[in-house]
Design an enzyme around this catalytic site. Structure first.
Site, PDB file in Angstrom:
ATOM      1  N   ASN A 121       0.717  -1.301  -0.323  1.00 52.41           N
ATOM      2  CA  ASN A 121      -0.341  -0.195   0.634  1.00 52.41           C
ATOM      3  C   ASN A 121       0.858   1.727  -0.163  1.00 52.41           C
ATOM      4  O   ASN A 121       0.982   1.508   0.584  1.00 52.41           O
ATOM      5  CB  ASN A 121      -1.019  -0.011   1.776  1.00 52.41           C
ATOM      6  N   LYS A 150      -0.078   4.274  -0.363  1.00 54.67           N
ATOM      7  CA  LYS A 150      -0.920   5.471   0.190  1.00 54.67           C
ATOM      8  C   LYS A 150      -0.279   6.441  -0.621  1.00 54.67           C
ATOM      9  O   LYS A 150      -0.011   6.306  -2.160  1.00 54.67           O
ATOM     10  CB  LYS A 150      -0.093   5.320   1.378  1.00 54.67           C
ATOM     11  N   HIS A 178      -9.566   0.921   4.774  1.00 57.64           N
ATOM     12  CA  HIS A 178      -8.179   0.755   5.070  1.00 57.64           C
ATOM     13  C   HIS A 178      -8.334   2.149   6.658  1.00 57.64           C
ATOM     14  O   HIS A 178      -9.655   3.122   6.178  1.00 57.64           O
ATOM     15  CB  HIS A 178      -7.358   2.092   4.394  1.00 57.64           C
ATOM     16  N   GLU A 207      -7.505   4.407   7.632  1.00 58.53           N
ATOM     17  CA  GLU A 207      -7.345   6.041   7.662  1.00 58.53           C
ATOM     18  C   GLU A 207      -8.365   6.740   6.346  1.00 58.53           C
ATOM     19  O   GLU A 207      -8.608   7.356   7.170  1.00 58.53           O
ATOM     20  CB  GLU A 207      -5.613   6.077   6.625  1.00 58.53           C
ATOM     21  N   GLU A 231      -5.144  -5.133  10.448  1.00 61.41           N
ATOM     22  CA  GLU A 231      -4.273  -3.679  10.594  1.00 61.41           C
ATOM     23  C   GLU A 231      -4.696  -3.339  11.805  1.00 61.41           C
ATOM     24  O   GLU A 231      -5.393  -1.937  11.951  1.00 61.41           O
ATOM     25  CB  GLU A 231      -4.039  -3.091   9.604  1.00 61.41           C
ATOM     26  N   GLY A 285       2.139   2.716  11.081  1.00 58.23           N
ATOM     27  CA  GLY A 285       3.537   3.643  10.814  1.00 58.23           C
ATOM     28  C   GLY A 285       4.155   3.826  12.204  1.00 58.23           C
ATOM     29  O   GLY A 285       4.370   5.018  11.691  1.00 58.23           O
ATOM     30  N   SER A 318       3.194  -1.776  10.098  1.00 55.96           N
ATOM     31  CA  SER A 318       4.593  -2.245  11.194  1.00 55.96           C
ATOM     32  C   SER A 318       5.232  -3.218  10.599  1.00 55.96           C
ATOM     33  O   SER A 318       5.858  -3.574  11.434  1.00 55.96           O
ATOM     34  CB  SER A 318       4.869  -1.628  11.953  1.00 55.96           C
ATOM     35  N   GLY A 377       2.673  -0.810   4.002  1.00 58.90           N
ATOM     36  CA  GLY A 377       2.752   0.504   3.951  1.00 58.90           C
ATOM     37  C   GLY A 377       4.977   0.767   3.881  1.00 58.90           C
ATOM     38  O   GLY A 377       4.569   0.632   2.848  1.00 58.90           O
ATOM     39  N   GLY A 378       4.715   1.179   4.744  1.00 56.36           N
ATOM     40  CA  GLY A 378       6.142   1.993   4.360  1.00 56.36           C
ATOM     41  C   GLY A 378       7.554   1.003   3.658  1.00 56.36           C
ATOM     42  O   GLY A 378       8.050   1.510   3.318  1.00 56.36           O
TER      43      GLY A 378
HETATM   44  P1  PGA Z   1       3.103   0.377   7.705  1.00 59.06           P
HETATM   45  O1  PGA Z   1       1.798   0.531   6.617  1.00 59.06           O
HETATM   46  O2  PGA Z   1       3.459  -0.924   6.813  1.00 59.06           O
HETATM   47  O3  PGA Z   1       3.346   1.933   7.422  1.00 59.06           O
HETATM   48  O4  PGA Z   1       2.725   0.662   9.149  1.00 59.06           O
HETATM   49  C1  PGA Z   1       0.444  -1.056   6.393  1.00 59.06           C
HETATM   50  C2  PGA Z   1      -0.497  -0.415   5.717  1.00 59.06           C
HETATM   51  O5  PGA Z   1      -1.482   0.998   6.759  1.00 59.06           O
HETATM   52  O6  PGA Z   1      -1.067  -0.839   5.304  1.00 59.06           O
END
Ligand code: PGA
Length: 250
Positions: free
Chosen positions: A9, A11, A96, A98, A168, A174, A213, A234-235
């Protein structure tokens, strides 16, 4: 045997040229994960067309990060599921945290978005997860259970058969704070049981991805758990080496 999936993802990160470069770098290293692991990249809308072209036939599928709840018409700024499907996009992340938190998406919105996705043959990656205060007050199973019952329970058995779920925990996204593999397994098993209450044995085949994470250094321990079928990243999905490193962690 369930599918093994690592989905990235991205983002709201990368400019189109950077995203294309990232997609090409992932394609170049794709073989390192072996063919039994499915890779999905989910770039911003603006890069989808180019990323679909760069990954076609290369064993890397493409997903979007959202789609509209309506079919078409006067919805300024929205992107429909049909538009995504027409580009060759195969998946769409829905629900998600967010989107739930910053854009007010509710179960009602998500029911409509999932319907649009299925009507256009997009496979939803449906995200669930509790906030920190919900975990600390011991309500995490109730929260995740409601996110499943209010949305996934409305699917037909046929729709359910292609669904991907991502757990998640919001407090792990994050933040660098990963759920322990025991916490992940406990929740993934609960999710599978909850899905089985409605859909029976079909829930045995549902891929349930962990997100929050997740990185090469912890993916192996997470993926070793019986109900963790991969990750939504994500990251660590923003660099080909770490994304592929996670793909090698099964
Ligand atoms: P993260 O994000 O791996 O940066 O924690 C995961 C996500 O929100 O899909």
């Amino acid at each position: 045997m369930r599918r093994k999936i690592v989905a990235g993802n991205w983002k709201m990160n990368t400019l189109p040229a950077e995203g294309l470069e990232l997609a090409r770098a992932i394609v170049a290293k794709r073989r390192e994960t072996g063919p039994s692991v499915e890779l999905i990249v989910c770039p911003p809308f603006t890069h989808l067309s180019e990323v679909v072209k760069a990954t076609r036939g290369e064993g890397v599928a493409v997903g979007a990060q959202n789609c509209a709840a309506e079919e078409k018409g006067a919805y300024t700024g929205e992107v429909s599921a049909a538009m995504l499907a027409a580009l060759g996009v195969e998946y769409v992340i829905l629900g998600h945290s967010e989107r739930r938190e910053y854009y007010g998406e509710t179960s009602d919105t998500l029911n409509r978005k999932l319907a649009m996705a299925y009507a256009n043959r997009l496979v939803p990656i449906y995200c669930v997860g509790e906030k920190l205060e919900e975990r600390e007050s011991g309500r995490h199973f109730d929260v995740v259970g409601a996110q499943l019952r209010e949305v996934v329970y409305n699917l037909s058995p046929e729709q359910f058969s292609s669904l991907i779920v991502a757990y998640e925990p919001v407090w792990a996204i994050g933040t660098g704070k990963t759920a322990t593999s025991e916490q992940a397994q406990e929740m993934h098993a609960y999710i599978r049981r909850t899905l089985a209450e409605k859909f029976g044995a079909a829930a045995e085949h549902t891929p349930i991805l962990y997100g929050g994470s997740c990185k090469p250094s912890n993916a192996q321990e997470l993926f070793a758990k019986p109900d963790v079928d991969g990750g939504l990243i994500g990251g660590a999905a923003l660099e080909a080496d770490s994304f592929i490193g996670i793909g090698k962690s099964f």
